[in-house]
Design an enzyme around this catalytic site. Sequence first.
Site, PDB file in Angstrom:
ATOM      1  CG  ASP A  21      -2.063  12.676   0.945  1.00  0.00           C
ATOM      2  OD1 ASP A  21      -2.145  11.723   0.146  1.00  0.00           O
ATOM      3  OD2 ASP A  21      -2.844  13.657   0.937  1.00  0.00           O
ATOM      4  CG  ASN A  23      -3.731  10.541  -3.265  1.00  0.00           C
ATOM      5  OD1 ASN A  23      -3.612  10.865  -2.074  1.00  0.00           O
ATOM      6  ND2 ASN A  23      -4.454   9.522  -3.654  1.00  0.00           N
ATOM      7  CG  ASP A  25      -6.193  10.515  -0.112  1.00  0.00           C
ATOM      8  OD1 ASP A  25      -5.148  10.836   0.496  1.00  0.00           O
ATOM      9  OD2 ASP A  25      -6.478   9.327  -0.377  1.00  0.00           O
ATOM     10  CG  ASP A  29      -0.292   8.082  -0.522  1.00  0.00           C
ATOM     11  OD1 ASP A  29       0.932   8.279  -0.671  1.00  0.00           O
ATOM     12  OD2 ASP A  29      -1.159   8.957  -0.769  1.00  0.00           O
ATOM     13  CG  ASP A  98       1.988  -4.858  11.915  1.00  0.00           C
ATOM     14  OD1 ASP A  98       1.670  -5.840  12.620  1.00  0.00           O
ATOM     15  OD2 ASP A  98       2.194  -3.722  12.375  1.00  0.00           O
ATOM     16  CG  ASP A 200      -1.423  -6.961  15.904  1.00  0.00           C
ATOM     17  OD1 ASP A 200      -1.001  -5.837  16.199  1.00  0.00           O
ATOM     18  OD2 ASP A 200      -2.594  -7.331  16.129  1.00  0.00           O
ATOM     19  CD  GLU A 261       1.295  -5.633  20.078  1.00  0.00           C
ATOM     20  OE1 GLU A 261       0.999  -4.530  20.562  1.00  0.00           O
ATOM     21  OE2 GLU A 261       0.524  -6.281  19.344  1.00  0.00           O
ATOM     22  CG  HIS A 337       0.789   1.746  15.930  1.00  0.00           C
ATOM     23  ND1 HIS A 337       1.796   0.827  16.147  1.00  0.00           N
ATOM     24  CD2 HIS A 337      -0.364   1.043  15.924  1.00  0.00           C
ATOM     25  CE1 HIS A 337       1.266  -0.373  16.262  1.00  0.00           C
ATOM     26  NE2 HIS A 337      -0.046  -0.281  16.123  1.00  0.00           N
ATOM     27  CG  ASP A 338      -0.698   0.222  19.586  1.00  0.00           C
ATOM     28  OD1 ASP A 338      -1.542   0.678  18.791  1.00  0.00           O
ATOM     29  OD2 ASP A 338      -0.240  -0.941  19.519  1.00  0.00           O
TER      30      ASP A 338
HETATM   31  C1  GLC Z   1      -1.792  -4.433  18.435  1.00  0.00           C
HETATM   32  C2  GLC Z   1      -1.633  -3.228  17.544  1.00  0.00           C
HETATM   33  C3  GLC Z   1      -2.759  -2.289  17.802  1.00  0.00           C
HETATM   34  C4  GLC Z   1      -4.050  -2.990  17.463  1.00  0.00           C
HETATM   35  C5  GLC Z   1      -4.183  -4.326  18.194  1.00  0.00           C
HETATM   36  C6  GLC Z   1      -5.214  -5.182  17.558  1.00  0.00           C
HETATM   37  O1  GLC Z   1      -1.693  -4.112  19.762  1.00  0.00           O
HETATM   38  O2  GLC Z   1      -0.377  -2.652  17.741  1.00  0.00           O
HETATM   39  O3  GLC Z   1      -2.645  -1.091  17.092  1.00  0.00           O
HETATM   40  O4  GLC Z   1      -5.137  -2.178  17.801  1.00  0.00           O
HETATM   41  O5  GLC Z   1      -2.998  -5.082  18.160  1.00  0.00           O
HETATM   42  O6  GLC Z   1      -4.780  -5.616  16.295  1.00  0.00           O
HETATM   43 CA    CA Z   2      -3.182   9.708  -0.052  1.00  0.00          CA
END
Ligand code: GLC
Ligand code: CA
Length: 568
Positions: A21, A23, A25, A29, A98, A200, A261, A337-338
Amino acid sequence: MNRSWWKESVVYQIYPRSFQDSNGDGIGDLPGITSRVGHLKTLGVDVVWLSPVYRSPNDDNGYDISDYRDIMAEFGTLADFDAMLAALHRHGIKLMMDLVVNHSSDEHAWFRQARASRDNPYHDYYIWRAPAEGGGPPNNWEAAFGGSAWEWNEATGEYYLHLFSKKQPDLNWENPHLRSEVYDLMHFWLGKGVDGFRMDVINMISKPYGPDGRLPDAPVVKAGFLQPCFGAVTNGPRLLEHLREMKREVLRHYDCITVGEAPCATTRQGMELTNEQGGALNMLFQFEHMELDSVPGHPWGKWGCKPFELRDLKASMTRWQDELVGRGWNSLYLSNHDQPRPVSRFGDDGAQRVVSAKMLATFLHGLQGTPYVYQGEELGMTNFPFRGPEDLRDIESINFWREAVDGRGEDRAAVLDAIRRKGRDNARTPMQWDATPNAGFTSGTPWIAVNPNHAEINVAAEYDDPDSVFQHYRRLIALRRSQPALVYGRYRPILAEHPQIYAWLRTLYDDRLLVVCNFTASPAEFRLPDELDVVRWPLLIANYAVDPAQDLRCFALRPYEARIHRLQ
Ligand code: GLC
Ligand code: CA
């Protein structure tokens, strides 16, 4: 061997909301990312994959896009984006965006028009069906985040399809105008100088329409429930055709990197889609190894957990290595991230955290393919000790809790345990930069709690410690750059039946590398197969001090010990 820069690269994934971050909040970012490019440079990565930063109402943290050509206000502006891209490029780092085009947000202008009337030209950008005979949703598909995959739209008197949340309506790839809109927006970003796309759930874009245009029921695996539909919607009949069109219209005009993906992908599909002649993408994110710790057919789906077996991991990795060699290309990942944190999932996040995180890194980077490092993985960041639903931010975990605990009255402790093991928020807690109260992530209140272990696990501490997980990643990435056999070498497993050790050779011409990993907390006896004729075995990297006089042909590996030797 066909050389390509994207095969020789290491990719680093940034989840912008949780990286830095700038700023106060509490939300990461773009200027925050720009200020941390030095970290990426120190680590030595070649490419950044940036999770979505487009305009979005954030039902699924940016994976629900309402404007594909603008930046989410919380993350900054297009000018901030250009500054970030320039900073990355100045340091010789490429940027992969992405691309989320299986669905948009329901707040996208296309969908607002589409849902207003059946006559609107945008109506056909989405997937609409009449209720089933006798009423209710058109089929038995369950959405990935719970509930039916169909939502009623009063204005047109139809249901629309959403494989994810109801704020993520699926786009209709049968419509050529929609496809050309997608290609245009890809040109827009590539024209700005971005270097490629992570796509994705790209293998869901072609839906399995029956001859009458119906979308058939998924097989019943949980009686009395809606049915998981990923098996039915992945690898649809026109997938390869659409992706080849995308390659023709867009990708082949740029020197770019692409990774799709692909949930449920088989090695056959991997080969088809990533083949350099007939395919369309450089590589896929396949999911087999991410499913080894789920009970197949469990009514809780991915939340039905079991311990993973090394035997299964070896078999799955070996199959992908063997079947794609020379016919396609693998991506290599243990986290994103999943997914929960790999050291908590496949290693030991307690006493053996440091060695086991280094072992997992050595394992991954020792295989053939393009390795991905997810932010914080290079520090050995761990899962988070969630105390209850109030700690959760992710729509998937929150909906699971609601359905299981509030809806069906299931045991709270069991549900919480599953979320602690598998919840996506484990990967989304802020990046741990230093030991200050918010780990250097923000001067304000972070949108999701910082892991209490940041006082010990953080970038500043690991920079100063030559034995840290970070320094191991750095050495590993540098090693890969100096050893073509690590990139292009042929994979051949040895000791396939060993219950603790995963070991293999990488051979390129007359160069032979040996990768050995002990996946357990107990010592393990290693014996080099007799047919491997060796006299010297210089060490390239290890996660323990190694006695140079030790005979490699037979020795005891320590808990989670991992090494790479050259065999001579
Ligand atoms: C992919 C992304 C995931 C998202 C899903 C729907 O699996 O990595 O984070 O929730 O697609 O877009
Ligand atoms: Ca921020």
